[in-house]
Scaffold this motif. Structure first.
Motif, PDB file in Angstrom:
ATOM      1  N   PHE A 158       0.837  -1.205   0.000  1.00  0.00           N
ATOM      2  CA  PHE A 158       0.000   0.000   0.000  1.00  0.00           C
ATOM      3  C   PHE A 158       0.871   1.254   0.000  1.00  0.00           C
ATOM      4  O   PHE A 158       0.609   2.206  -0.755  1.00  0.00           O
ATOM      5  CB  PHE A 158      -0.912  -0.012   1.225  1.00  0.00           C
ATOM      6  CG  PHE A 158      -1.829   1.176   1.327  1.00  0.00           C
ATOM      7  CD1 PHE A 158      -3.089   1.145   0.750  1.00  0.00           C
ATOM      8  CD2 PHE A 158      -1.441   2.323   2.009  1.00  0.00           C
ATOM      9  CE1 PHE A 158      -3.931   2.241   0.838  1.00  0.00           C
ATOM     10  CE2 PHE A 158      -2.272   3.415   2.099  1.00  0.00           C
ATOM     11  CZ  PHE A 158      -3.525   3.375   1.509  1.00  0.00           C
ATOM     12  N   LEU A 159       1.902   1.283   0.837  1.00  0.00           N
ATOM     13  CA  LEU A 159       2.788   2.445   0.891  1.00  0.00           C
ATOM     14  C   LEU A 159       3.541   2.616  -0.421  1.00  0.00           C
ATOM     15  O   LEU A 159       3.729   3.748  -0.893  1.00  0.00           O
ATOM     16  CB  LEU A 159       3.761   2.290   2.055  1.00  0.00           C
ATOM     17  CG  LEU A 159       3.136   2.283   3.460  1.00  0.00           C
ATOM     18  CD1 LEU A 159       4.214   2.062   4.514  1.00  0.00           C
ATOM     19  CD2 LEU A 159       2.374   3.565   3.734  1.00  0.00           C
ATOM     20  N   ASN A 160       3.981   1.499  -1.023  1.00  0.00           N
ATOM     21  CA  ASN A 160       4.662   1.593  -2.317  1.00  0.00           C
ATOM     22  C   ASN A 160       3.739   2.169  -3.379  1.00  0.00           C
ATOM     23  O   ASN A 160       4.143   3.017  -4.189  1.00  0.00           O
ATOM     24  CB  ASN A 160       5.151   0.211  -2.754  1.00  0.00           C
ATOM     25  CG  ASN A 160       6.266  -0.318  -1.878  1.00  0.00           C
ATOM     26  OD1 ASN A 160       6.921   0.428  -1.158  1.00  0.00           O
ATOM     27  ND2 ASN A 160       6.479  -1.622  -1.921  1.00  0.00           N
ATOM     28  N   THR A 161       2.498   1.704  -3.381  1.00  0.00           N
ATOM     29  CA  THR A 161       1.531   2.189  -4.364  1.00  0.00           C
ATOM     30  C   THR A 161       1.227   3.672  -4.151  1.00  0.00           C
ATOM     31  O   THR A 161       1.135   4.441  -5.111  1.00  0.00           O
ATOM     32  CB  THR A 161       0.233   1.371  -4.287  1.00  0.00           C
ATOM     33  OG1 THR A 161       0.529  -0.015  -4.427  1.00  0.00           O
ATOM     34  CG2 THR A 161      -0.739   1.778  -5.374  1.00  0.00           C
ATOM     35  N   LEU A 168       3.511  10.446  -6.753  1.00  0.00           N
ATOM     36  CA  LEU A 168       4.510  11.148  -7.560  1.00  0.00           C
ATOM     37  C   LEU A 168       4.154  11.150  -9.042  1.00  0.00           C
ATOM     38  O   LEU A 168       4.320  12.162  -9.735  1.00  0.00           O
ATOM     39  CB  LEU A 168       5.889  10.507  -7.351  1.00  0.00           C
ATOM     40  CG  LEU A 168       6.558  10.750  -6.004  1.00  0.00           C
ATOM     41  CD1 LEU A 168       7.932  10.092  -5.978  1.00  0.00           C
ATOM     42  CD2 LEU A 168       6.695  12.241  -5.711  1.00  0.00           C
ATOM     43  N   SER A 169       3.672  10.026  -9.541  1.00  0.00           N
ATOM     44  CA  SER A 169       3.359   9.952 -10.967  1.00  0.00           C
ATOM     45  C   SER A 169       2.162  10.831 -11.322  1.00  0.00           C
ATOM     46  O   SER A 169       2.159  11.464 -12.382  1.00  0.00           O
ATOM     47  CB  SER A 169       3.091   8.502 -11.376  1.00  0.00           C
ATOM     48  OG  SER A 169       2.005   7.959 -10.646  1.00  0.00           O
ATOM     49  N   THR A 170       1.163  10.902 -10.452  1.00  0.00           N
ATOM     50  CA  THR A 170       0.025  11.777 -10.723  1.00  0.00           C
ATOM     51  C   THR A 170       0.443  13.241 -10.706  1.00  0.00           C
ATOM     52  O   THR A 170       0.038  14.024 -11.576  1.00  0.00           O
ATOM     53  CB  THR A 170      -1.091  11.541  -9.694  1.00  0.00           C
ATOM     54  OG1 THR A 170      -1.507  10.164  -9.732  1.00  0.00           O
ATOM     55  CG2 THR A 170      -2.291  12.429  -9.987  1.00  0.00           C
ATOM     56  N   TYR A 206       4.822   5.424 -15.489  1.00  0.00           N
ATOM     57  CA  TYR A 206       3.420   5.814 -15.297  1.00  0.00           C
ATOM     58  C   TYR A 206       3.156   7.200 -15.871  1.00  0.00           C
ATOM     59  O   TYR A 206       2.092   7.458 -16.452  1.00  0.00           O
ATOM     60  CB  TYR A 206       3.071   5.789 -13.811  1.00  0.00           C
ATOM     61  CG  TYR A 206       2.701   4.436 -13.260  1.00  0.00           C
ATOM     62  CD1 TYR A 206       2.915   3.275 -13.999  1.00  0.00           C
ATOM     63  CD2 TYR A 206       2.146   4.304 -11.992  1.00  0.00           C
ATOM     64  CE1 TYR A 206       2.584   2.037 -13.490  1.00  0.00           C
ATOM     65  CE2 TYR A 206       1.804   3.073 -11.472  1.00  0.00           C
ATOM     66  CZ  TYR A 206       2.027   1.938 -12.219  1.00  0.00           C
ATOM     67  OH  TYR A 206       1.689   0.706 -11.720  1.00  0.00           O
ATOM     68  N   ILE A 207       4.110   8.120 -15.684  1.00  0.00           N
ATOM     69  CA  ILE A 207       3.943   9.474 -16.224  1.00  0.00           C
ATOM     70  C   ILE A 207       3.848   9.423 -17.747  1.00  0.00           C
ATOM     71  O   ILE A 207       2.964  10.043 -18.352  1.00  0.00           O
ATOM     72  CB  ILE A 207       5.102  10.375 -15.772  1.00  0.00           C
ATOM     73  CG1 ILE A 207       5.017  10.634 -14.268  1.00  0.00           C
ATOM     74  CG2 ILE A 207       5.080  11.702 -16.534  1.00  0.00           C
ATOM     75  CD1 ILE A 207       6.192  11.422 -13.719  1.00  0.00           C
ATOM     76  N   GLY A 227      -6.543   4.988 -12.784  1.00  0.00           N
ATOM     77  CA  GLY A 227      -5.835   4.143 -13.730  1.00  0.00           C
ATOM     78  C   GLY A 227      -4.507   3.646 -13.212  1.00  0.00           C
ATOM     79  O   GLY A 227      -4.145   2.476 -13.406  1.00  0.00           O
ATOM     80  N   GLN A 228      -3.762   4.505 -12.522  1.00  0.00           N
ATOM     81  CA  GLN A 228      -2.454   4.110 -12.019  1.00  0.00           C
ATOM     82  C   GLN A 228      -2.555   3.240 -10.772  1.00  0.00           C
ATOM     83  O   GLN A 228      -1.735   2.343 -10.570  1.00  0.00           O
ATOM     84  CB  GLN A 228      -1.618   5.361 -11.736  1.00  0.00           C
ATOM     85  CG  GLN A 228      -1.305   6.171 -12.988  1.00  0.00           C
ATOM     86  CD  GLN A 228      -0.629   7.491 -12.671  1.00  0.00           C
ATOM     87  OE1 GLN A 228      -0.274   7.767 -11.536  1.00  0.00           O
ATOM     88  NE2 GLN A 228      -0.448   8.322 -13.697  1.00  0.00           N
ATOM     89  N   TRP A 229      -3.543   3.485  -9.935  1.00  0.00           N
ATOM     90  CA  TRP A 229      -3.724   2.672  -8.724  1.00  0.00           C
ATOM     91  C   TRP A 229      -4.085   1.226  -9.088  1.00  0.00           C
ATOM     92  O   TRP A 229      -3.639   0.288  -8.426  1.00  0.00           O
ATOM     93  CB  TRP A 229      -4.820   3.291  -7.861  1.00  0.00           C
ATOM     94  CG  TRP A 229      -4.970   2.653  -6.509  1.00  0.00           C
ATOM     95  CD1 TRP A 229      -5.714   1.559  -6.191  1.00  0.00           C
ATOM     96  CD2 TRP A 229      -4.360   3.096  -5.287  1.00  0.00           C
ATOM     97  NE1 TRP A 229      -5.611   1.281  -4.849  1.00  0.00           N
ATOM     98  CE2 TRP A 229      -4.790   2.205  -4.275  1.00  0.00           C
ATOM     99  CE3 TRP A 229      -3.512   4.143  -4.961  1.00  0.00           C
ATOM    100  CZ2 TRP A 229      -4.385   2.343  -2.941  1.00  0.00           C
ATOM    101  CZ3 TRP A 229      -3.112   4.275  -3.645  1.00  0.00           C
ATOM    102  CH2 TRP A 229      -3.545   3.391  -2.653  1.00  0.00           C
TER     103      TRP A 229
END
Length: 304
Positions: free
Chosen positions: A96-99, A105-107, A171-172, A231-233
């Motif tokens: 969870f913390l990694n996600t 950061l990517s958002t 992700y970006i 989408g990224q989650w």
């Protein structure tokens, strides 16, 4: 007795009030049928989406035996230890913390770079403007499956394979096309007079963008930001291929998939559903908090 007039071949003819009333009743009944059908469809859709979520949530408070023997019954006792086992023993807490780190950061990077690119494409005319815009649009139609193999080797050569910062950069790049496409259309709907007045007063283009245009685009930023978070989650394919290293660097989707595989037929199903709930609830909370802003952002272009 009054009559209505109707234009026919350039001439006006009288329409009896009974015909007008009949036509109004027919349209009213037709609208009522469509309205009822839409409400029934939305109700069925809400049940299809909401019932599985609620079932996973209340199953997270049941024992594995109750889940297997009485899957649709409500829990007779709340077993919060399922959540603690999922968080610590199943390592869901680390995932969870990694996600949260990667998606946060990517958002932020996606919205910053995407808004800047969209602002330039929407507000400035220069050679290649439309070409660059359509390159971003083309990125939306390009299947990510086709670039997994070259992306793997590029990440390996750059030394970012199996790292969380590398996953942030990927992700970006993955989210930029849709962000630029959406924000370009949104920036075109904003009035230009405010930005022109700021430039006349001596403000630079950078200051005009960050202090004037970006706050004005807040509804659109929040809307596309929510879509990027969702989408990224929930992204699974990219981390599965590009983040195969240490399990301590895994994200939630990888951890949940691994936990589901390990369950077999005699696993800790209560902890599994608790892990699913941990992954699900933050996304629902974000959408509920920003629901009005999302709706405002999606309709702003049509209302201006």
């Amino acid at each position: 007795m009054t009559t209505e007039t109707m234009q026919v071949d350039g001439e006006q003819s009288a329409v009896p009030p009974t015909a007008s009333a009949a036509r109004w009743k027919w349209r009213s009944s037709e609208g009522g049928v469509l309205n009822a059908f839409s409400h029934v469809f939305l109700l069925v859709w809400a049940l299809m989406v909401g019932v599985p979520l609620l079932w996973a949530l209340w199953s997270s408070f049941k024992t594995s035996g109750d889940i297997l023997t009485h899957p649709w019954s409500l829990p007779t006792e709340l077993h919060f230890d399922n959540w603690s086992r999922a968080w610590s023993k199943a390592n869901i807490g680390q995932y969870f913390l990694n996600t949260a780190f990667v998606v946060g950061l990517s958002t932020f990077g996606t919205m910053l770079l995407g808004s800047m690119a969209a602002y330039v494409l929407a507000r400035f005319e220069f050679p290649g403007n439309r070409f660059i815009y359509f390159l971003f649009v083309g990125g939306m139609a390009f299947p990510v499956v086709m670039v997994l193999v070259p992306l793997f080797f590029v990440s390996k050569n750059l030394g970012i394979l199996n790292t969380l910062p590398g996953l942030v950069l990927i992700y970006i790049a993955y989210s930029l096309p849709f962000t630029v496409f959406f924000m370009t259309a949104f920036f075109r709907t904003l009035p230009t007079t405010v930005a022109e007045a700021a430039l006349i007063d001596g403000a630079s283009h950078t200051r005009t963008f960050f202090q004037i245009m970006l706050p004005m685009a807040k509804p659109g930023i929040i809307s596309i930001g929510i879509f990027n978070v969702l989408g990224q989650w929930n992204q699974y394919l990219l981390p599965l291929v590009l983040n195969q290293g240490d399990t301590n660097h895994w994200v939630l989707t990888q951890g949940l998939a691994d936990l589901a595989v390990q369950q077999g037929y005699q696993g800790d199903w209560g902890a599994l559903f608790a892990g699913l709930s941990i992954a699900m609830l933050p996304v629902l909370a974000v959408y509920i908090v920003f629901q009005k802003q999302v709706q405002a952002g999606l309709t702003a272009g049509a209302l201006k």
